[in-house]
Design a protein around this motif. Structure first.
Motif, PDB file in Angstrom:
ATOM      1  N   ALA A 163       6.489   1.576  -0.755  1.00 28.38           N
ATOM      2  CA  ALA A 163       7.600   1.598   0.203  1.00 28.38           C
ATOM      3  C   ALA A 163       7.719   0.258   0.919  1.00 28.38           C
ATOM      4  N   ILE A 164       6.597  -0.332   1.282  1.00 27.62           N
ATOM      5  CA  ILE A 164       6.604  -1.645   1.941  1.00 27.62           C
ATOM      6  C   ILE A 164       7.119  -2.708   0.985  1.00 27.62           C
ATOM      7  N   ALA A 165       6.640  -2.676  -0.258  1.00 22.96           N
ATOM      8  CA  ALA A 165       7.075  -3.659  -1.250  1.00 22.96           C
ATOM      9  C   ALA A 165       8.578  -3.559  -1.513  1.00 22.96           C
ATOM     10  N   ILE A 166       9.105  -2.341  -1.518  1.00 30.97           N
ATOM     11  CA  ILE A 166      10.549  -2.159  -1.702  1.00 30.97           C
ATOM     12  C   ILE A 166      11.317  -2.879  -0.596  1.00 30.97           C
ATOM     13  N   TYR A 175      -4.569   5.893   4.124  1.00 33.44           N
ATOM     14  CA  TYR A 175      -4.750   5.102   5.345  1.00 33.44           C
ATOM     15  C   TYR A 175      -5.945   4.166   5.144  1.00 33.44           C
ATOM     16  N   ALA A 176      -7.166   4.701   5.242  1.00 35.49           N
ATOM     17  CA  ALA A 176      -8.374   3.893   5.099  1.00 35.49           C
ATOM     18  C   ALA A 176      -9.327   4.631   4.169  1.00 35.49           C
ATOM     19  N   HIS A 177      -9.354   4.223   2.914  1.00 41.05           N
ATOM     20  CA  HIS A 177     -10.098   4.969   1.898  1.00 41.05           C
ATOM     21  C   HIS A 177     -11.594   4.979   2.182  1.00 41.05           C
ATOM     22  N   ALA A 178     -12.150   3.842   2.571  1.00 40.75           N
ATOM     23  CA  ALA A 178     -13.593   3.754   2.801  1.00 40.75           C
ATOM     24  C   ALA A 178     -14.052   4.649   3.943  1.00 40.75           C
ATOM     25  N   GLU A 179     -13.131   4.928   4.870  1.00 37.85           N
ATOM     26  CA  GLU A 179     -13.452   5.780   6.009  1.00 37.85           C
ATOM     27  C   GLU A 179     -13.084   7.238   5.755  1.00 37.85           C
ATOM     28  N   GLY A 180     -12.539   7.519   4.573  1.00 37.17           N
ATOM     29  CA  GLY A 180     -12.116   8.880   4.272  1.00 37.17           C
ATOM     30  C   GLY A 180     -10.943   9.328   5.115  1.00 37.17           C
ATOM     31  N   LYS A 181     -10.127   8.382   5.536  1.00 37.28           N
ATOM     32  CA  LYS A 181      -9.044   8.665   6.485  1.00 37.28           C
ATOM     33  C   LYS A 181      -7.691   8.672   5.767  1.00 37.28           C
ATOM     34  N   GLY A 182      -6.963   9.762   5.906  1.00 40.32           N
ATOM     35  CA  GLY A 182      -5.593   9.829   5.406  1.00 40.32           C
ATOM     36  C   GLY A 182      -5.473   9.616   3.916  1.00 40.32           C
ATOM     37  N   ILE A 183      -6.379  10.177   3.138  1.00 33.19           N
ATOM     38  CA  ILE A 183      -6.345  10.014   1.690  1.00 33.19           C
ATOM     39  C   ILE A 183      -5.481  11.109   1.071  1.00 33.19           C
ATOM     40  N   VAL A 214       3.723   3.552  -9.332  1.00 31.33           N
ATOM     41  CA  VAL A 214       3.304   3.720  -7.933  1.00 31.33           C
ATOM     42  C   VAL A 214       1.839   3.324  -7.853  1.00 31.33           C
ATOM     43  N   PRO A 215       1.478   2.351  -7.016  1.00 35.68           N
ATOM     44  CA  PRO A 215       0.158   1.733  -7.100  1.00 35.68           C
ATOM     45  C   PRO A 215      -0.987   2.633  -6.646  1.00 35.68           C
ATOM     46  N   TYR A 216      -2.158   2.380  -7.227  1.00 29.01           N
ATOM     47  CA  TYR A 216      -3.395   2.892  -6.661  1.00 29.01           C
ATOM     48  C   TYR A 216      -3.661   2.121  -5.377  1.00 29.01           C
ATOM     49  N   TRP A 217      -4.495   2.674  -4.526  1.00 28.08           N
ATOM     50  CA  TRP A 217      -4.696   2.072  -3.200  1.00 28.08           C
ATOM     51  C   TRP A 217      -5.315   0.684  -3.264  1.00 28.08           C
ATOM     52  N   HIS A 262     -11.161  -2.257  -1.512  1.00 27.62           N
ATOM     53  CA  HIS A 262     -12.324  -1.771  -2.253  1.00 27.62           C
ATOM     54  C   HIS A 262     -13.501  -2.727  -2.151  1.00 27.62           C
ATOM     55  N   SER A 263     -13.215  -4.021  -2.132  1.00 24.78           N
ATOM     56  CA  SER A 263     -14.266  -5.024  -1.968  1.00 24.78           C
ATOM     57  C   SER A 263     -13.647  -6.294  -1.413  1.00 24.78           C
ATOM     58  N   ASP A 264     -14.496  -7.234  -1.004  1.00 30.03           N
ATOM     59  CA  ASP A 264     -13.985  -8.481  -0.435  1.00 30.03           C
ATOM     60  C   ASP A 264     -13.127  -9.252  -1.420  1.00 30.03           C
ATOM     61  N   ASN A 265     -13.411  -9.095  -2.706  1.00 31.99           N
ATOM     62  CA  ASN A 265     -12.699  -9.877  -3.711  1.00 31.99           C
ATOM     63  C   ASN A 265     -11.645  -9.079  -4.470  1.00 31.99           C
ATOM     64  N   SER A 266     -11.447  -7.822  -4.103  1.00 33.94           N
ATOM     65  CA  SER A 266     -10.427  -7.008  -4.771  1.00 33.94           C
ATOM     66  C   SER A 266      -9.053  -7.296  -4.169  1.00 33.94           C
ATOM     67  N   ILE A 267      -8.042  -6.665  -4.723  1.00 31.68           N
ATOM     68  CA  ILE A 267      -6.680  -6.783  -4.188  1.00 31.68           C
ATOM     69  C   ILE A 267      -6.302  -5.430  -3.579  1.00 31.68           C
ATOM     70  N   TRP A 268      -6.338  -5.363  -2.283  1.00 31.08           N
ATOM     71  CA  TRP A 268      -5.919  -4.153  -1.569  1.00 31.08           C
ATOM     72  C   TRP A 268      -4.395  -4.043  -1.720  1.00 31.08           C
ATOM     73  N   ALA A 269      -3.923  -2.945  -2.290  1.00 34.09           N
ATOM     74  CA  ALA A 269      -2.502  -2.826  -2.654  1.00 34.09           C
ATOM     75  C   ALA A 269      -1.594  -3.003  -1.448  1.00 34.09           C
ATOM     76  N   ARG A 270      -1.938  -2.381  -0.337  1.00 35.18           N
ATOM     77  CA  ARG A 270      -1.059  -2.489   0.826  1.00 35.18           C
ATOM     78  C   ARG A 270      -1.069  -3.911   1.384  1.00 35.18           C
ATOM     79  N   GLY A 271      -2.197  -4.605   1.265  1.00 39.89           N
ATOM     80  CA  GLY A 271      -2.239  -5.988   1.706  1.00 39.89           C
ATOM     81  C   GLY A 271      -1.284  -6.859   0.916  1.00 39.89           C
ATOM     82  N   GLN A 272      -1.247  -6.649  -0.404  1.00 34.74           N
ATOM     83  CA  GLN A 272      -0.327  -7.426  -1.237  1.00 34.74           C
ATOM     84  C   GLN A 272       1.123  -7.111  -0.871  1.00 34.74           C
ATOM     85  N   SER A 273       1.384  -5.848  -0.543  1.00 36.82           N
ATOM     86  CA  SER A 273       2.756  -5.480  -0.177  1.00 36.82           C
ATOM     87  C   SER A 273       3.145  -6.038   1.193  1.00 36.82           C
ATOM     88  N   TRP A 274       2.170  -6.160   2.116  1.00 32.51           N
ATOM     89  CA  TRP A 274       2.485  -6.791   3.405  1.00 32.51           C
ATOM     90  C   TRP A 274       2.952  -8.230   3.186  1.00 32.51           C
TER      91      TRP A 274
END
Length: 386
Positions: free
Chosen positions: A301-304, A351-359, A280-283, A232-244
């Motif tokens: 699923a990744i976090a599991i 997939y990529a929220h900012a790009e409107g992809k796979g939401i 189940v997390p928000y994106w 969402h922003s440079d300083n936010s926590i992207w959920a999938r990033g945290q799960s990676w």
């Protein structure tokens, strides 16, 4: 809910995860994969679905390995030769992609080849799969930047605008560690270890949250700044990033004699603490039940899978039970088991929220990691592909 209340709820839910429940989930997944295979043939599904259906594509994306990985899982679970036949057809396609260096100017070589050739070698010991793994490792190794000690994520090698790594890279490193095991050449392991250490020192913030991507000065290699590409922003926590990070750290520690980093528990805590009411997390963790947005089931699923990996090394208290509680939520409320025309395994991915992809759609990595988690729980001795 506090983090302790969320953990307590997950532990209660874990009691509902019986072998019978897991087999029911696995059976529906295999049936779905079998149906999809009939439509996809020797081609590949798109990274994400549209209205619950995957587009059929050539082998031209970073996500294609997830489909082949699911075919290998289906073959191992059922023993049906038709899964093996298509998986090996895919292996030939991946070889051709290597031979022509087709859409390989990125770091996701591990996602592509650990789950295709790597899995194939573990299942069949086929020499073609072994050779393909090593050739793929060479492609990934060629992206290593001495200045900065990292593997460049995207773009042409050395492009100053792309002098960065991303958190996802953690899942690509096992390909390099395994290449050293197969070849005896330590250069792969050395690069993987240096990159891993750089990730731990940069893209993971002091408070155990994660940047999506981290830039380096192309002239000096010095760390520059963290940013986002899909958050969402440079300083936010992207959920999938945290799960990676939750998955990637114990995954790589399997190849190392050193103890798991001290901040790993805090990384997991951040993820659990930000889970909403239905777990189940928000994106992105900028969002919550009071300020909602779209969910990303693939992040869970990744976090599991990460928690199941952590449980092997006792890297986080009650990790396996917490993972079971999470998978119960996905299986009961986010699966497509009652939706015959939906080709995904999990609903409500991003997939990529900012790009409107796979939401609010299924995606291949969410499907794959859900299937892998089921396999890990049903067969603790199963040899992981990643």
């Amino acid at each position: 809910m506090t983090i302790e209340e969320k953990k307590a709820r997950l532990l209660r839910l874990s009691e509902k995860v019986t072998e019978e429940w897991l087999k029911e989930q696995m059976d529906y997944c295999i049936q779905k994969i079998e149906q999809n295979m009939d439509r996809f043939g020797t081609k590949f599904p798109s990274a994400c679905a549209t209205n619950g259906r995957y587009r059929i594509k050539e082998n031209d994306d970073w996500t294609n390995g997830f489909w082949t990985g699911m075919l290998w899982l289906a073959y191992e679970w059922t023993g049906k030769e038709k899964f093996l036949i298509i998986a090996m057809e895919n292996i030939q396609s991946f070889k051709e992609r290597l031979d022509t260096h087709f859409v390989l100017d990125h770091h996701d070589i591990g996602f592509l080849y650990s789950l295709s050739a790597g899995a194939g070698y573990k299942v069949t010991m086929n020499d073609l799969c072994r050779e393909e793994m090593l050739a793929a490792a060479d492609v990934l190794l060629a992206r290593y930047q001495e200045r900065g000690s990292f593997i460049q994520a995207w773009g042409k090698y050395g492009d100053p605008k792309e002098y960065r790594l991303i958190i996802d890279s953690l899942i690509n490193l096992p390909l390099l560690f395994e290449a050293t095991d197969l070849s005896g050449n330590t250069c792969y392991r050395e690069a993987a270890l240096k990159h891993y250490q750089t990730v731990l020192q940069t893209v993971i913030r002091e408070d155990a949250t994660t940047y999506h991507t981290y830039y380096f000065d192309p002239e000096t290699g010095n760390p520059s700044y963290g940013a986002t590409h899909q958050g969402h922003s440079d300083n936010s926590i992207w959920a999938r990033g945290q799960s990676w990070a939750i998955l990637g750290i114990p995954l790589n520690q399997n190849f190392l004699p050193t103890p798991i980093p001290e901040n790993y528990g805090a990384i997991v805590d951040v993820f659990i603490e930000h889970l909403p009411e239905d777990l189940v997390p928000y994106w992105d963790f900028d969002f919550n039940d009071q300020n909602p947005s779209d969910k990303d089931s693939s992040a869970l699923a990744i976090a599991i899978c990460g928690l199941l990996e952590a449980s092997i090394n006792q890297a986080y208290p009650q990790a396996k039970l917490l993972a079971q509680g999470m998978i119960y939520q996905l299986g009961e409320y986010y699966s497509t088991k009652d939706m015959e025309n939906n080709e995904g395994l999990l609903l409500h991915g991003v997939y990529a929220h900012a790009e409107g992809k796979g939401i609010d759609e299924p995606n291949l990595w969410g499907d794959y990691f859900y299937l892998q988690a089921l396999m890990c729980l049903l067969n603790p001795n199963w040899t992981r592909y990643l």
